[in-house]
Structure formats: C-alpha cells, structure tokens
Design a protein around this motif. Structure first.
Motif, PDB file in Angstrom:
ATOM      1  N   THR A  54      -6.087   7.496   2.632  1.00  0.00           N
ATOM      2  CA  THR A  54      -5.823   6.064   2.667  1.00  0.00           C
ATOM      3  C   THR A  54      -4.591   5.830   1.801  1.00  0.00           C
ATOM      4  O   THR A  54      -4.204   6.688   1.002  1.00  0.00           O
ATOM      5  N   LYS A  71      -3.006   6.352   6.030  1.00  0.00           N
ATOM      6  CA  LYS A  71      -3.427   5.196   6.818  1.00  0.00           C
ATOM      7  C   LYS A  71      -3.485   3.955   5.935  1.00  0.00           C
ATOM      8  O   LYS A  71      -4.043   3.989   4.848  1.00  0.00           O
ATOM      9  N   ARG A  72      -2.895   2.879   6.454  1.00  0.00           N
ATOM     10  CA  ARG A  72      -2.952   1.604   5.737  1.00  0.00           C
ATOM     11  C   ARG A  72      -4.074   0.755   6.303  1.00  0.00           C
ATOM     12  O   ARG A  72      -4.549   0.975   7.420  1.00  0.00           O
ATOM     13  N   ARG A  73      -4.478  -0.225   5.548  1.00  0.00           N
ATOM     14  CA  ARG A  73      -5.583  -1.094   5.926  1.00  0.00           C
ATOM     15  C   ARG A  73      -5.354  -1.787   7.282  1.00  0.00           C
ATOM     16  O   ARG A  73      -6.268  -1.973   8.061  1.00  0.00           O
ATOM     17  N   GLY A  74      -4.115  -2.140   7.567  1.00  0.00           N
ATOM     18  CA  GLY A  74      -3.799  -2.841   8.810  1.00  0.00           C
ATOM     19  C   GLY A  74      -3.780  -1.941  10.033  1.00  0.00           C
ATOM     20  O   GLY A  74      -3.503  -2.400  11.136  1.00  0.00           O
ATOM     21  N   GLY A  75      -4.030  -0.646   9.853  1.00  0.00           N
ATOM     22  CA  GLY A  75      -4.069   0.272  10.982  1.00  0.00           C
ATOM     23  C   GLY A  75      -2.810   1.107  11.156  1.00  0.00           C
ATOM     24  O   GLY A  75      -2.775   1.994  12.004  1.00  0.00           O
ATOM     25  N   GLU A  76      -1.774   0.836  10.379  1.00  0.00           N
ATOM     26  CA  GLU A  76      -0.555   1.631  10.475  1.00  0.00           C
ATOM     27  C   GLU A  76      -0.812   3.032   9.920  1.00  0.00           C
ATOM     28  O   GLU A  76      -1.578   3.199   8.976  1.00  0.00           O
TER      29      GLU A  76
END
Length: 79
Positions: free
Chosen positions: A5, A28-33
């Motif tokens: 993450t 992986k970022r929280r927004g899905g990127e």
C-alpha cells in the motif's frame, strides 16, 4: 512481484527500493491507482565524463595548484 500500500511503501521506502533491485514492486493507492517500481541499471559510470582539450601542461597545472595554495593557505589540510 511484491505489492505494498502507499502507506507501507512510504514507511519502508529503503526496503522497497532494495527489493525492486531484484523484482518488480507495485504500490497501490487508496483510490485504486497502481504504480510499478522497476530497477534500471545505469549504462554508464558516473565518472565517465567527457574530457576537455587544453594546451595546459603538467607544469602549468602544478603551478596553478601552488599559486592557489599560497593564496588561500588556511584552506590547506595538513596531516
């Protein structure tokens, strides 16, 4: 392939970069990127610099060094 993450990667950046030397790392970022970190080996040495053309001789260079040392004696380091 290791997956981290954003928060994990930020906290362990040195480890993440070391792992990326041998395998792909995905963040992986929280927004899905998602982002990939892939090690790229430098093709050149950082010391591989182009030379310059000059008419200065070894004698000229040594004289310039001596003059500089005389002009700024406090910067000289003595053992």
């Amino acid at each position: 392939m290791k997956v981290y993450t954003y928060s994990e990667a930020r906290q362990r950046l040195a480890d993440v970069l070391n792992i990326a030397r041998s395998e792909e790392v995905v963040i992986k970022r929280r927004g899905g990127e998602t982002f990939s970190i892939i090690f790229k080996k430098s093709k050149k040495s950082p010391f591989d610099v182009p030379g310059i053309q000059t008419k200065a001789t070894t004698k000229d260079i040594l004289a310039a060094v001596r003059e500089s040392r005389e002009r700024f004696p406090e910067q000289n380091v003595e053992d």
